[in-house]
Design a protein around this motif. Structure first.
Motif, PDB file in Angstrom:
ATOM      1  N   GLY A  42       1.031  -1.086   0.075  1.00 26.97           N
ATOM      2  CA  GLY A  42      -0.121   0.144   0.119  1.00 26.97           C
ATOM      3  C   GLY A  42       0.941   1.032   0.020  1.00 26.97           C
ATOM      4  O   GLY A  42       2.041   1.289   0.189  1.00 26.97           O
ATOM      5  N   ILE A  43       0.063   2.132  -0.173  1.00 27.81           N
ATOM      6  CA  ILE A  43       0.827   3.628  -0.070  1.00 27.81           C
ATOM      7  C   ILE A  43       0.271   4.272   1.327  1.00 27.81           C
ATOM      8  O   ILE A  43      -0.710   4.932   1.292  1.00 27.81           O
ATOM      9  N   PRO A  44       1.251   4.377   2.147  1.00 26.27           N
ATOM     10  CA  PRO A  44       0.757   4.998   3.470  1.00 26.27           C
ATOM     11  C   PRO A  44       0.281   6.234   3.303  1.00 26.27           C
ATOM     12  O   PRO A  44       0.891   7.203   2.473  1.00 26.27           O
ATOM     13  N   GLY A  45      -1.090   6.608   3.932  1.00 28.32           N
ATOM     14  CA  GLY A  45      -1.586   7.853   3.939  1.00 28.32           C
ATOM     15  C   GLY A  45      -2.591   8.029   2.712  1.00 28.32           C
ATOM     16  O   GLY A  45      -3.302   8.893   2.647  1.00 28.32           O
ATOM     17  N   LEU A  94      -7.258  10.940  -0.339  1.00 28.32           N
ATOM     18  CA  LEU A  94      -8.084  10.521  -1.476  1.00 28.32           C
ATOM     19  C   LEU A  94      -9.491  11.056  -0.637  1.00 28.32           C
ATOM     20  O   LEU A  94     -10.414  11.811  -1.404  1.00 28.32           O
ATOM     21  N   THR A  95      -9.615  11.017   0.388  1.00 25.71           N
ATOM     22  CA  THR A  95     -11.117  11.577   1.410  1.00 25.71           C
ATOM     23  C   THR A  95     -10.852  12.950   1.573  1.00 25.71           C
ATOM     24  O   THR A  95     -11.946  13.394   1.124  1.00 25.71           O
ATOM     25  N   GLN A  96      -9.719  13.424   1.838  1.00 20.78           N
ATOM     26  CA  GLN A  96      -9.578  14.945   1.936  1.00 20.78           C
ATOM     27  C   GLN A  96      -9.724  15.554   0.610  1.00 20.78           C
ATOM     28  O   GLN A  96     -10.494  16.586   0.918  1.00 20.78           O
ATOM     29  N   LEU A  97      -9.458  15.186  -0.251  1.00 22.00           N
ATOM     30  CA  LEU A  97      -9.540  15.856  -1.420  1.00 22.00           C
ATOM     31  C   LEU A  97     -10.905  15.608  -2.016  1.00 22.00           C
ATOM     32  O   LEU A  97     -11.404  16.658  -2.431  1.00 22.00           O
ATOM     33  N   PHE A 120     -13.871   2.899  16.830  1.00 23.29           N
ATOM     34  CA  PHE A 120     -12.777   2.906  15.814  1.00 23.29           C
ATOM     35  C   PHE A 120     -12.469   4.382  15.411  1.00 23.29           C
ATOM     36  O   PHE A 120     -12.013   4.230  14.237  1.00 23.29           O
ATOM     37  N   ALA A 121     -12.784   5.281  16.217  1.00 22.51           N
ATOM     38  CA  ALA A 121     -12.433   6.408  15.899  1.00 22.51           C
ATOM     39  C   ALA A 121     -10.966   6.921  15.400  1.00 22.51           C
ATOM     40  O   ALA A 121     -10.900   7.504  14.321  1.00 22.51           O
ATOM     41  N   ALA A 122      -9.832   6.204  15.966  1.00 24.26           N
ATOM     42  CA  ALA A 122      -8.599   6.340  15.548  1.00 24.26           C
ATOM     43  C   ALA A 122      -8.382   5.864  14.179  1.00 24.26           C
ATOM     44  O   ALA A 122      -7.518   6.682  13.512  1.00 24.26           O
ATOM     45  N   GLU A 123      -8.820   5.043  14.041  1.00 27.09           N
ATOM     46  CA  GLU A 123      -8.484   4.285  12.584  1.00 27.09           C
ATOM     47  C   GLU A 123      -9.315   4.816  11.542  1.00 27.09           C
ATOM     48  O   GLU A 123      -8.962   5.147  10.427  1.00 27.09           O
ATOM     49  N   LEU A 124     -10.767   5.398  11.686  1.00 27.15           N
ATOM     50  CA  LEU A 124     -11.339   6.191  10.892  1.00 27.15           C
ATOM     51  C   LEU A 124     -11.062   7.636  10.675  1.00 27.15           C
ATOM     52  O   LEU A 124     -11.489   8.181   9.513  1.00 27.15           O
ATOM     53  N   GLY A 125     -10.466   8.321  11.665  1.00 27.18           N
ATOM     54  CA  GLY A 125     -10.064   9.744  11.433  1.00 27.18           C
ATOM     55  C   GLY A 125      -9.543  10.121  10.148  1.00 27.18           C
ATOM     56  O   GLY A 125      -8.414   9.539   9.827  1.00 27.18           O
ATOM     57  N   GLY A 126      -9.948  10.954   9.391  1.00 26.97           N
ATOM     58  CA  GLY A 126      -9.353  11.551   8.394  1.00 26.97           C
ATOM     59  C   GLY A 126      -9.581  10.746   6.887  1.00 26.97           C
ATOM     60  O   GLY A 126      -8.978  10.993   5.807  1.00 26.97           O
ATOM     61  N   ARG A 127     -10.060   9.460   7.151  1.00 29.26           N
ATOM     62  CA  ARG A 127      -9.742   8.644   5.935  1.00 29.26           C
ATOM     63  C   ARG A 127     -11.529   8.013   5.534  1.00 29.26           C
ATOM     64  O   ARG A 127     -11.691   7.060   4.832  1.00 29.26           O
ATOM     65  N   SER A 177      -1.213  16.595   6.804  1.00 26.23           N
ATOM     66  CA  SER A 177      -0.273  15.995   7.745  1.00 26.23           C
ATOM     67  C   SER A 177      -0.837  14.678   7.867  1.00 26.23           C
ATOM     68  O   SER A 177      -2.091  14.655   8.111  1.00 26.23           O
ATOM     69  N   LEU A 178       0.056  13.628   7.535  1.00 25.19           N
ATOM     70  CA  LEU A 178      -0.452  12.384   7.715  1.00 25.19           C
ATOM     71  C   LEU A 178      -0.064  11.849   9.140  1.00 25.19           C
ATOM     72  O   LEU A 178      -0.586  10.803   9.586  1.00 25.19           O
TER      73      LEU A 178
END
Length: 297
Positions: A48-51, A56-59, A90-97, A296-297
């Motif tokens: 995978g490509i980290p981050g 994709l989500t933020q864009l 699961f907030a930590a894993e879901l945040g930002g993505r 920021s990733l």
């Protein structure tokens, strides 16, 4: 940071797993999670490509907001704090993505628009002088700007196979005349607004694809929007028609896979660290150029 290749959330019902996104049923809504998976030549790679999922989500969130006066979209919220209680563990894993989105009846076509002659459109033109049955002037070069943007729908593969370009008449046969006309109109309107904005940011939006669905409110824009995964962005200052252009997408990945002469059959090979790093940098640069902000990733 490690790449998130696959999600597993206890007690949540997996609705579907795509090449990049995992979808979970959350009551009457869906939870869309963008992983860091990357695909090339219709295969999901082991590396995978980290981050990447966060980019994709933020864009997509940026574009959903930018285009909201053109077409409504499926977004309910991307603020994890506003997610239902069952998602909070699961907030930590879901945040930002991730995004909580409306369920929609999706149209079985990809709505593709091309402003420049590239990719499968270029191959089609070389063979037939047309793209998806739309005649084009003779003598065009690869990456030339088209006289006007064209709508070139494609089948939407449900099993991970390659999408196939179809004519507008074939689309009408699949979804009906009135809806096809509306989707073509929306697609071209979105492209016109987005490509003009991209040019202001020093980027050419060569082509892109959208997915639409219907809810009780009518037609909405769904999935991802104008990301390097779904779109061909070229740097304006390096544009030279007559061949392929440098692109803000997974070109480093494709080039590497071609260099090792992979036969494009499973299993897909892993990627070396330098290809992963350069690809990650490309995604982050695309975000920065389009939004004017650093992620920021």
């Amino acid at each position: 940071m490690p790449a998130l290749i696959e999600t597993e959330f206890a007690d949540l019902v997996l609705h579907a797993r795509g090449k990049v996104r995992d979808l979970y049923a959350v009551g009457e809504h869906l939870l869309l999670v963008a992983t860091d998976r990357i695909s090339a030549f219709d295969h999901v790679l082991g590396t995978g490509i980290p981050g990447k999922g966060k980019v994709l989500t933020q864009l997509s969130l940026f574009w959903f907001d930018f285009l909201k006066d053109v077409v409504p979209n499926h977004l309910i919220t991307a603020d994890v704090k506003q997610y239902p209680a069952e998602l909070q563990p699961f907030a930590a894993e879901l945040g930002g993505r991730s995004m909580l989105v409306k369920r929609a009846q999706m149209f079985p076509v990809e709505c593709v628009v091309r402003g420049y002659l590239s990719g499968s459109g270029w191959k089609d033109y070389q063979a037939t002088g047309a793209v998806c049955g739309i005649p084009l002037p003779a003598g065009l070069r690869e990456s030339d700007r088209l006289p006007e943007p064209i709508f070139t729908p494609a089948t939407k593969s449900l099993d991970g196979e390659h999408d196939i370009n179809i004519s507008f008449d074939e689309m009408v046969a699949r979804v009906g005349a009135a809806k096809s006309e509306k989707l073509r109109s929306l697609t071209l309107a979105i492209y016109t607004k987005a490509s003009a904005y991209a040019e202001e940011r020093g980027l050419i939006l060569a082509d892109t694809k959208f997915e639409f669905g219907t809810t009780a409110e009518g037609i909405i824009l769904a999935d991802e929007v104008l990301t390097p995964d779904s779109s061909r962005f070229w740097p304006q200052d390096q544009y030279k028609p007559g061949g392929a252009q440098p692109s803000f997408d997974k070109q480093f990945v494709r080039d590497y896979l071609e260099s090792i002469r992979w036969n494009k059959q499973a299993p897909a090979p892993s990627l070396p660290e330098d290809v992963v790093k350069r690809t990650q940098e490309k995604y982050l640069e695309a975000y920065r150029l389009l939004t004017g902000k650093s992620l920021s990733l």
